[in-house]
Design an enzyme around this catalytic site. Sequence first.
Site, mmCIF file in Angstrom:
data_model
loop_
_atom_site.group_PDB
_atom_site.id
_atom_site.type_symbol
_atom_site.label_atom_id
_atom_site.label_comp_id
_atom_site.label_asym_id
_atom_site.label_seq_id
_atom_site.Cartn_x
_atom_site.Cartn_y
_atom_site.Cartn_z
ATOM 1 N N GLU A 1 0.836 -1.195 0.000
ATOM 2 C CA GLU A 1 0.000 0.000 0.000
ATOM 3 C C GLU A 1 0.870 1.244 0.000
ATOM 4 O OE1 GLU A 1 -4.138 -1.087 2.246
ATOM 5 O OE2 GLU A 1 -2.462 -0.550 3.543
ATOM 6 N N CYS A 2 0.717 2.085 -1.002
ATOM 7 C CA CYS A 2 1.402 3.370 -1.118
ATOM 8 C C CYS A 2 2.920 3.198 -1.015
ATOM 9 C CB CYS A 2 0.862 4.366 -0.098
ATOM 10 S SG CYS A 2 1.213 6.087 -0.535
#
Length: 436
Positions: free
Chosen positions: A315-316
């Site tokens: 994530e990110c």
Amino acid sequence: MRGLVLGGTSSGVGKTVATLAAIRAFEDAGHAVQPAKAGPDFIDPSHHAVVADRPSRTLDTWLEGTDGLRRNYRRGEGDLCLVEGVMGLYDGDGSSTAMVAEALDLPVVLVVDAKAGMESVAATALGFREYAARIDRDIDVAGVIAQRAHGGRHADGIRDALPDELDYFGRIPPTPELEIPDRHLGLEMGDESQVDDNALATAADHLRVDALLETARAPPEPAGGVDTHEGTTDARIAVAEDAAFCFTYPATLERLRDRAEVVTFAPTAGDDLPDCDGVYLPGGYPELHVSELAASPALDTIGERASEGLPILGECGGLMTLSESLTTADGETGEMAGVLPAEIEMRDRYQALDHVELRATEETLTADSGGFLRGHEFHYSEASVGRDARFAFEMERGDGIDGERDGLTEYRTLGTYAHVHAESGAFDRFLDAVEL
């Protein structure tokens, strides 16, 4: 567990400092505090955790829904929950502080900047209280904490000006030592820039703990009970945890640990990827640790194991690390794991900031084909993707990776700019996919 929401009149009014002082005041009075944060932020909760000595819970109606919000709240521990708001009380269409307070039926203590006002503080608070009826929302603004207020005549003037329906819960004196440094994405993390303990203790002395405690109340029970996840698995999940990977919701780790064995590793410290059945790379600050990540044996192993079909979710910051390269705003470039066909470059201003909704265009690690996920994105980086890039999601709301899509996928690896909460079901779906 009873609770209170500390809402602000605007961003930058001093909600975080007021919340930390309130936590300290209750702890000093012998009450165990469960801190929480309205909205999807990771940074303010890190400061809560330092003062309260327990993780701060994330409360966001967009990410979790009303029942998910109530379940998450109920999983907290302590005598009292103090919820720090996000932005101004009514700001935010996806999940405002007011929405969180209404979903939990908790009273709001309004943090008002009083450095240049007395009666105007009362007028402001009264306006915030009456505005709820104007927009037909059940928001109980119970009183104020006067931020940056002096004692004596200043404090007395604020207290005397408040109407009977608004309580004066104390003040936070002007204290430079309580200012928290910031950078891109917000304040510095709690373990990097802890507030001065003596200054915090002094501020806590000016809060009316008994009055706050009397005002607090318990929220409604969630429908279906607190525990709704599936049964345990035999999976072993490796979770990156260090200064580069520090954006993890407590509820996510709880869900993973409820259903699987979790082992953590620190890529920036030279840890290799441990033996595992799946990998979770959360967000954080990989751009501040490019050289350490480029030299980390974990990234080489992740690249090898990904090609063998190991399920990996990033994530990110995790997406950035799974890419081919990462270039800082100063021009430093480092090779990353090379699993996903993208080159990442940092920019001087944020590239996306919003609650998001994603629709899965194919079956993927966190959703079935056609399924929807809600999350949040906030990043300063930009991804240049290869022509052969495959995306798992189309954006119903938000920017994603290219303005229309998110979820770069290769082998059984998925990298998104979106952060999702455990209440979305995404991590249960991830664990189910790992077990296949």
